[in-house]
Design a protein around this motif. Structure first.
Motif, mmCIF file in Angstrom:
data_model
loop_
_atom_site.group_PDB
_atom_site.id
_atom_site.type_symbol
_atom_site.label_atom_id
_atom_site.label_comp_id
_atom_site.label_asym_id
_atom_site.label_seq_id
_atom_site.Cartn_x
_atom_site.Cartn_y
_atom_site.Cartn_z
ATOM 1 N N ARG A 93 0.819 -1.204 0.000
ATOM 2 C CA ARG A 93 0.000 0.000 0.000
ATOM 3 C C ARG A 93 0.859 1.263 0.000
ATOM 4 N NH1 ARG A 93 -3.171 -3.202 -1.421
ATOM 5 N NH2 ARG A 93 -5.118 -3.835 -0.422
ATOM 6 N N PHE A 94 0.286 2.324 -0.502
ATOM 7 C CA PHE A 94 0.914 3.640 -0.513
ATOM 8 C C PHE A 94 0.083 4.585 0.347
ATOM 9 C CE2 PHE A 94 1.917 1.464 -4.430
ATOM 10 C CZ PHE A 94 3.288 1.618 -4.522
ATOM 11 N N TYR A 95 0.759 5.309 1.219
ATOM 12 C CA TYR A 95 0.089 6.209 2.160
ATOM 13 C C TYR A 95 0.169 7.635 1.622
ATOM 14 C CZ TYR A 95 -0.773 8.759 6.542
ATOM 15 O OH TYR A 95 -1.254 9.609 7.504
ATOM 16 N N GLN A 96 -1.001 8.251 1.446
ATOM 17 C CA GLN A 96 -1.057 9.613 0.913
ATOM 18 C C GLN A 96 -2.347 10.278 1.365
ATOM 19 O OE1 GLN A 96 -1.056 9.976 -3.418
ATOM 20 N NE2 GLN A 96 0.315 11.736 -3.264
ATOM 21 N N ASP A 97 -2.227 11.531 1.793
ATOM 22 C CA ASP A 97 -3.382 12.306 2.252
ATOM 23 C C ASP A 97 -4.164 11.577 3.348
ATOM 24 O OD1 ASP A 97 -2.817 14.341 0.410
ATOM 25 O OD2 ASP A 97 -3.935 13.311 -1.170
ATOM 26 N N GLY A 98 -3.450 10.905 4.231
ATOM 27 C CA GLY A 98 -4.084 10.256 5.367
ATOM 28 C C GLY A 98 -4.829 8.982 5.053
ATOM 29 N N ILE A 110 3.652 -4.098 3.109
ATOM 30 C CA ILE A 110 4.477 -2.888 3.057
ATOM 31 C C ILE A 110 3.569 -1.683 2.887
ATOM 32 C CG2 ILE A 110 6.125 -1.589 1.627
ATOM 33 C CD1 ILE A 110 7.486 -4.243 0.992
ATOM 34 N N VAL A 111 3.920 -0.601 3.557
ATOM 35 C CA VAL A 111 3.259 0.686 3.363
ATOM 36 C C VAL A 111 4.351 1.720 3.113
ATOM 37 C CG1 VAL A 111 1.748 2.457 4.313
ATOM 38 C CG2 VAL A 111 1.356 0.051 4.895
ATOM 39 N N SER A 112 4.257 2.395 1.979
ATOM 40 C CA SER A 112 5.242 3.409 1.610
ATOM 41 C C SER A 112 4.590 4.788 1.598
ATOM 42 C CB SER A 112 5.823 3.099 0.225
ATOM 43 O OG SER A 112 6.682 4.138 -0.192
ATOM 44 N N TRP A 131 8.426 4.383 5.634
ATOM 45 C CA TRP A 131 8.340 3.022 5.098
ATOM 46 C C TRP A 131 8.045 2.090 6.255
ATOM 47 C CZ3 TRP A 131 8.890 0.893 0.193
ATOM 48 C CH2 TRP A 131 9.097 -0.486 0.107
ATOM 49 N N VAL A 132 6.990 1.309 6.141
ATOM 50 C CA VAL A 132 6.628 0.350 7.180
ATOM 51 C C VAL A 132 6.557 -1.026 6.529
ATOM 52 C CG1 VAL A 132 4.927 -0.340 8.906
ATOM 53 C CG2 VAL A 132 5.318 2.090 8.445
ATOM 54 N N GLU A 133 7.226 -1.999 7.131
ATOM 55 C CA GLU A 133 7.267 -3.342 6.545
ATOM 56 C C GLU A 133 7.007 -4.389 7.617
ATOM 57 O OE1 GLU A 133 10.170 -6.058 3.673
ATOM 58 O OE2 GLU A 133 10.592 -3.943 4.043
ATOM 59 N N ARG A 134 6.125 -5.326 7.293
ATOM 60 C CA ARG A 134 5.849 -6.455 8.187
ATOM 61 C C ARG A 134 6.766 -7.601 7.748
ATOM 62 N NH1 ARG A 134 1.687 -10.500 7.912
ATOM 63 N NH2 ARG A 134 0.774 -9.369 6.161
#
Length: 396
Positions: A87-92, A253-255, A262-265
């Motif tokens: 996933r990509f994190y943008q605008d909350g 993953i969340v970028s 960057w968050v990775e499980r």
């Protein structure tokens, strides 16, 4: 046989020691810590955490060298079934698709050395596209604003990371297992390993120590050698390790696209990194010079609230740290790897590490500089004075 001394038992030091020993030299390696590995250590205990994201790029020069010696070992499989949960994190909020600007910029190969990435990228994908790409690349550079860096430097990392078949490969069991294989191999070659032995002065080395390869951080080398010229830019990043109770639906993953994060499980691909029923998650958040650990943690928690529901209630283990000056070289506009502190220091002294004058991405700099230092220490001066080093030929 001649004697060679290596100071520092991380990836660079072990590479140098192995290379010299294979050539027939007697090698003594000194490490101040009680275990080898440097920043490649994996924590002991229930949670096998590394000091930040650790991956080997299979397109790099170290891959065939390590593979030929059977040092890579088992690799964690990228969880294809989890692919949909990148996933990509943008605008909350979280989005599924990567920004088009990344894909467009990755096709270019004309990035100049002397221009900032921000200027070069904005001219091709606009200001918003440039900012999104720069933020995405923050994790690869451990830097809060890659737009400030040399366009050529950033673009190389963009091309290496935005591919249909990513180059990153993860060692099963954490990098401690990888370092363990390198250590055992070095010992079989006869390398004498002295742990818990800090070298504070070259004068303290025993007589007949021979050429010396200093394979420490640049800051440690500067102090050891009393050489104030050993400086180069490096990033600052906040690291947050979490162990969470397992929950279906957690992302792999969340970028961050509008915040450098960057968050990775890691347990999505290597279940052995945490106890059964638990997930090992790591967040990396580059921070600016005027920011501290609290600023990075605040951003991490904001992202985790969206990506990992109820993470606070599920937390079983938490550890946070600020890593400064330990995250590899950063080339500013107008500079390249050739401008960093040279490997050859004179009088039988050589440097190796991820902030010295050698090409490559991330730990590849440590590897190439270690081989260069080894060749010079062994008296192999065939490329000295030539227009191009063998290192150049590997990276052209």
């Amino acid at each position: 046989m001649r004697h060679i001394t290596v100071i520092g038992g991380g990836f660079a030091g072990l590479t140098a020691a192995i290379s010299c020993a294979e050539a027939g030299a007697e090698v003594t390696l000194y490490e101040a810590h009680h275990t080898l590995g440097g920043r490649a250590r994996t924590a002991d205990g229930a949670y096998a955490t590394n000091e930040g994201p650790h991956a080997l790029y299979n397109g790099g020069p170290h891959w065939p060298w390590l593979a030929a010696r059977d040092l890579i070992g088992p690799l964690a499989r990228i969880p294809l079934r989890e692919g949909a949960r990148f996933r990509f994190y943008q605008d909350g909020a979280l989005r599924r698709t990567p920004p088009a600007a990344l894909l467009r910029l990755a096709r270019h190969r004309d990035a100049p050395v002397d221009a900032p990435f921000a200027d070069w990228a904005a001219a091709r994908v606009g200001e918003a596209g440039m900012r999104t790409a720069a933020t995405y690349l923050a994790v690869v550079l451990f830097h809060h604003d890659p737009g400030q860096l040399s366009a050529a430097f950033v673009q190389e990392r963009l091309r290496r990371n935005v591919k249909l078949r990513p180059e990153a490969r993860y060692v099963r069991g954490g990098w401690g297992a990888f370092i363990g294989r390198m250590t055992r191999y070095a010992r079989t070659l006869g390398v004498r390993v002295e742990t818990a032995t800090r070298v504070d002065s070259l004068d303290a080395l025993p007589a007949g120590h021979g050429p010396v390869i200093v394979a420490t951080s640049l800051a440690a080398a500067r102090k050891l050698l009393g050489d104030d010229s050993l400086v180069w830019d490096s990033g600052r990043t906040v690291l947050l390790d979490l162990a969470l109770r397992s929950r279906r639906g957690d992302p792999f993953i969340v970028s961050g696209l509008d915040v450098p994060a960057w968050v990775e499980r890691f347990t999505a691909q290597d279940r052995g990194l945490a106890p059964a029923g638990e997930e090992l998650v790591q967040a990396q958040l580059p921070v600016a010079p005027d920011e501290g650990k609290a600023d990075g943690l605040e951003r991490a928690e904001r992202l985790l609230d969206v990506a990992f529901p109820d993470w606070r209630d599920r937390t079983l283990f938490r550890r946070a740290a600020l890593a400064g000056g330990r995250t590899g070289a950063l080339d500013r506009p107008g500079t390249t790897w050739r401008d960093r502190p040279a490997v050859r220091r004179g009088d039988g002294l050589y440097l190796a590490g991820d902030q010295v004058a050698a090409p490559g991405v991330l730990c590849e700099v440590s590897f190439t500089s270690a081989l260069e230092a080894s060749a010079l220490a062994l008296g192999d001066g065939r490329h000295v004075g030539s227009e191009r080093s063998p290192l150049d030929l590997n990276h052209s």
